[in-house]
Motif scaffolding. Structure first.
Motif, PDB file in Angstrom:
ATOM      1  N   SER A   1       7.056   1.447  10.483  1.00  0.00           N
ATOM      2  CA  SER A   1       6.883   1.430   9.030  1.00  0.00           C
ATOM      3  C   SER A   1       6.518   2.807   8.485  1.00  0.00           C
ATOM      4  O   SER A   1       5.554   3.429   8.935  1.00  0.00           O
ATOM      5  CB  SER A   1       5.792   0.436   8.639  1.00  0.00           C
ATOM      6  N   ARG A   2       7.292   3.280   7.519  1.00  0.00           N
ATOM      7  CA  ARG A   2       7.014   4.581   6.901  1.00  0.00           C
ATOM      8  C   ARG A   2       5.680   4.579   6.162  1.00  0.00           C
ATOM      9  O   ARG A   2       5.008   5.600   6.058  1.00  0.00           O
ATOM     10  CB  ARG A   2       8.151   4.962   5.936  1.00  0.00           C
ATOM     11  N   VAL A   3       5.319   3.420   5.632  1.00  0.00           N
ATOM     12  CA  VAL A   3       4.042   3.310   4.920  1.00  0.00           C
ATOM     13  C   VAL A   3       2.880   3.524   5.888  1.00  0.00           C
ATOM     14  O   VAL A   3       1.951   4.281   5.609  1.00  0.00           O
ATOM     15  CB  VAL A   3       3.917   1.938   4.230  1.00  0.00           C
TER      16      VAL A   3
ATOM     17  N   LEU B   1      -0.342  14.920  14.670  1.00  0.00           N
ATOM     18  CA  LEU B   1       0.523  14.950  13.485  1.00  0.00           C
ATOM     19  C   LEU B   1       1.988  15.164  13.871  1.00  0.00           C
ATOM     20  O   LEU B   1       2.885  14.577  13.268  1.00  0.00           O
ATOM     21  CB  LEU B   1       0.055  16.047  12.527  1.00  0.00           C
ATOM     22  N   CYS B   2       2.218  15.975  14.887  1.00  0.00           N
ATOM     23  CA  CYS B   2       3.590  16.172  15.372  1.00  0.00           C
ATOM     24  C   CYS B   2       4.149  14.869  15.943  1.00  0.00           C
ATOM     25  O   CYS B   2       5.332  14.541  15.751  1.00  0.00           O
ATOM     26  CB  CYS B   2       3.634  17.272  16.429  1.00  0.00           C
ATOM     27  N   ALA B   3       3.301  14.112  16.646  1.00  0.00           N
ATOM     28  CA  ALA B   3       3.727  12.824  17.201  1.00  0.00           C
ATOM     29  C   ALA B   3       4.067  11.844  16.081  1.00  0.00           C
ATOM     30  O   ALA B   3       5.040  11.083  16.181  1.00  0.00           O
ATOM     31  CB  ALA B   3       2.625  12.251  18.090  1.00  0.00           C
ATOM     32  N   ILE B   4       3.281  11.875  15.001  1.00  0.00           N
ATOM     33  CA  ILE B   4       3.562  11.008  13.853  1.00  0.00           C
ATOM     34  C   ILE B   4       4.882  11.409  13.196  1.00  0.00           C
ATOM     35  O   ILE B   4       5.690  10.552  12.820  1.00  0.00           O
ATOM     36  CB  ILE B   4       2.407  11.070  12.838  1.00  0.00           C
TER      37      ILE B   4
ATOM     38  N   ILE C   1       0.840  -1.209   0.000  1.00  0.00           N
ATOM     39  CA  ILE C   1       0.000   0.000   0.000  1.00  0.00           C
ATOM     40  C   ILE C   1       0.870   1.252   0.000  1.00  0.00           C
ATOM     41  O   ILE C   1       0.420   2.342   0.334  1.00  0.00           O
ATOM     42  CB  ILE C   1      -0.950   0.009   1.221  1.00  0.00           C
ATOM     43  N   ALA C   2       2.150   1.078  -0.374  1.00  0.00           N
ATOM     44  CA  ALA C   2       3.073   2.213  -0.443  1.00  0.00           C
ATOM     45  C   ALA C   2       2.691   3.114  -1.612  1.00  0.00           C
ATOM     46  O   ALA C   2       2.361   2.634  -2.703  1.00  0.00           O
ATOM     47  CB  ALA C   2       4.505   1.724  -0.605  1.00  0.00           C
ATOM     48  N   VAL C   3       2.749   4.415  -1.403  1.00  0.00           N
ATOM     49  CA  VAL C   3       2.310   5.348  -2.453  1.00  0.00           C
ATOM     50  C   VAL C   3       3.262   5.377  -3.637  1.00  0.00           C
ATOM     51  O   VAL C   3       2.863   5.767  -4.733  1.00  0.00           O
ATOM     52  CB  VAL C   3       2.131   6.776  -1.886  1.00  0.00           C
ATOM     53  N   ASP C   4       4.515   4.972  -3.428  1.00  0.00           N
ATOM     54  CA  ASP C   4       5.442   4.993  -4.560  1.00  0.00           C
ATOM     55  C   ASP C   4       5.219   3.834  -5.525  1.00  0.00           C
ATOM     56  O   ASP C   4       5.923   3.702  -6.520  1.00  0.00           O
ATOM     57  CB  ASP C   4       6.908   5.029  -4.088  1.00  0.00           C
ATOM     58  N   THR C   5       4.223   2.982  -5.239  1.00  0.00           N
ATOM     59  CA  THR C   5       3.867   1.908  -6.167  1.00  0.00           C
ATOM     60  C   THR C   5       2.676   2.281  -7.038  1.00  0.00           C
ATOM     61  O   THR C   5       2.218   1.477  -7.847  1.00  0.00           O
ATOM     62  CB  THR C   5       3.534   0.608  -5.400  1.00  0.00           C
ATOM     63  N   VAL C   6       2.156   3.491  -6.856  1.00  0.00           N
ATOM     64  CA  VAL C   6       0.954   3.908  -7.584  1.00  0.00           C
ATOM     65  C   VAL C   6       1.342   4.354  -8.993  1.00  0.00           C
ATOM     66  O   VAL C   6       1.622   5.531  -9.241  1.00  0.00           O
ATOM     67  CB  VAL C   6       0.223   5.044  -6.842  1.00  0.00           C
TER      68      VAL C   6
ATOM     69  N   ALA D   1       7.685  10.143  15.271  1.00  0.00           N
ATOM     70  CA  ALA D   1       7.861   8.710  15.049  1.00  0.00           C
ATOM     71  C   ALA D   1       8.579   8.437  13.724  1.00  0.00           C
ATOM     72  O   ALA D   1       9.385   7.512  13.626  1.00  0.00           O
ATOM     73  CB  ALA D   1       6.503   8.013  15.069  1.00  0.00           C
ATOM     74  N   TYR D   2       8.306   9.275  12.738  1.00  0.00           N
ATOM     75  CA  TYR D   2       8.939   9.107  11.422  1.00  0.00           C
ATOM     76  C   TYR D   2      10.453   9.301  11.527  1.00  0.00           C
ATOM     77  O   TYR D   2      11.238   8.541  10.951  1.00  0.00           O
ATOM     78  CB  TYR D   2       8.341  10.097  10.432  1.00  0.00           C
ATOM     79  N   PHE D   3      10.860  10.334  12.259  1.00  0.00           N
ATOM     80  CA  PHE D   3      12.285  10.665  12.322  1.00  0.00           C
ATOM     81  C   PHE D   3      13.037   9.911  13.416  1.00  0.00           C
ATOM     82  O   PHE D   3      14.256   9.714  13.318  1.00  0.00           O
ATOM     83  CB  PHE D   3      12.467  12.169  12.535  1.00  0.00           C
ATOM     84  N   LYS D   4      12.338   9.459  14.439  1.00  0.00           N
ATOM     85  CA  LYS D   4      13.029   8.899  15.602  1.00  0.00           C
ATOM     86  C   LYS D   4      12.770   7.415  15.860  1.00  0.00           C
ATOM     87  O   LYS D   4      13.373   6.857  16.776  1.00  0.00           O
ATOM     88  CB  LYS D   4      12.635   9.693  16.855  1.00  0.00           C
ATOM     89  N   THR D   5      11.886   6.804  15.114  1.00  0.00           N
ATOM     90  CA  THR D   5      11.602   5.389  15.350  1.00  0.00           C
ATOM     91  C   THR D   5      11.735   4.611  14.039  1.00  0.00           C
ATOM     92  O   THR D   5      11.956   5.184  12.977  1.00  0.00           O
ATOM     93  CB  THR D   5      10.179   5.183  15.907  1.00  0.00           C
TER      94      THR D   5
END
Length: 252
Positions: free
Chosen positions: A189-191, A176-179, A125-130, A182-186
């Motif tokens: 899954s980026r997806v 959104l800030c928490a997300i 379901i990754a957007v780069d596969t669209v 999580a993107y930068f520090k954990t």
């Protein structure tokens, strides 16, 4: 060239800060435009949904039939989903009498079912596969459900829970800030994080849109819906044309 290393461009933009800025503006625009059609023009939720469903269908067909990523067509389609999502959510929650909790539960179920079916069918379901029509259908159906869910969720938090528009906007901004953290520090899954962020930008836009156009007696600024919508359109166009977006790319 080794075909295994060939880069294939998808038909959606790279996920950058500009992407998220335009997305939030587009979702706010969807709220004011949907309200303008259903309330200011007195068309009601059902007729407005019918009109916007046609707009959405035309936009999606145009997006699918383009051979490559076109920012204008892509963002028009996003705006179509968020505007249609506004009137659908209002129709389900108010006209059908399901309430915000009921509408949110149904729409969340539909969204999860769409993501599950997409993953089972396409393997990702990754957007780069669209990049294929079949994947795009899954992509836009999922986005349609996420936009509608976001509207219902925003109305539920701001209205039923009595938090008001500004407090609700702060809550969704913190999520959104928490997300982002999580993107930068954990290593989550980026997806999954992308779809979480995509979903929660919609209720943020919904409550901001309501704050702009709802009467002061209801906690809003009481701005003219047509003027608010026109201003948001200009802002979206400004960011599209000022910051050139590139298509996402995947590697085979």
């Amino acid at each position: 060239m080794n075909i295994l290393n060939k880069e294939v461009l998808s038909k959606v933009p790279e996920v950058t800060l500009i992407f998220w800025i335009i997305k939030i503006l587009a979702t706010t625009l969807g709220e004011t435009a949907g309200d303008a059609l259903s309330m200011s023009m007195n068309l009601g939720y059902l007729y407005s949904t019918g009109i916007l469903a046609i707009f959405f269908s035309v936009a999606v067909i145009a997006q699918i039939y383009t051979k490559q990523f076109h920012p204008i067509i892509y963002w028009i389609t996003i705006i179509a989903t968020t505007t249609l999502g506004t009137t659908i959510a209002d129709f389900v929650d108010r006209s059908l009498g399901l309430g915000y909790a009921g509408g949110t539960t149904i729409l969340l179920t539909l969204l999860l079912a769409s993501l599950f079916t997409w993953h089972r069918t396409m393997g990702s379901i990754a957007v780069d596969t669209v990049s294929s029509p079949k994947t795009e259908v899954f992509y836009w159906v999922t986005i349609m459900f996420s936009q509608t869910l976001g509207t219902a969720l925003g109305d539920w938090v701001a209205g039923t829970q009595g938090l008001g528009y500004l407090a609700s906007a702060l809550i969704f901004s913190c999520i959104l800030c928490a997300i982002a953290f999580a993107y930068f520090k954990t290593k989550i899954s980026r997806v999954y994080l992308f779809w979480m962020a995509f979903i929660f930008t919609r209720p943020l836009g919904a409550v901001v849109g309501d704050f702009l156009d709802k009467p002061m007696s209801e906690g809003g600024l009481g701005l003219d819906r047509y003027m608010a919508t026109a201003t948001l359109i200009l802002l979206v166009l400004f960011f599209i044309f000022t910051f050139k977006q590139k298509a996402s790319k995947k590697v085979h």
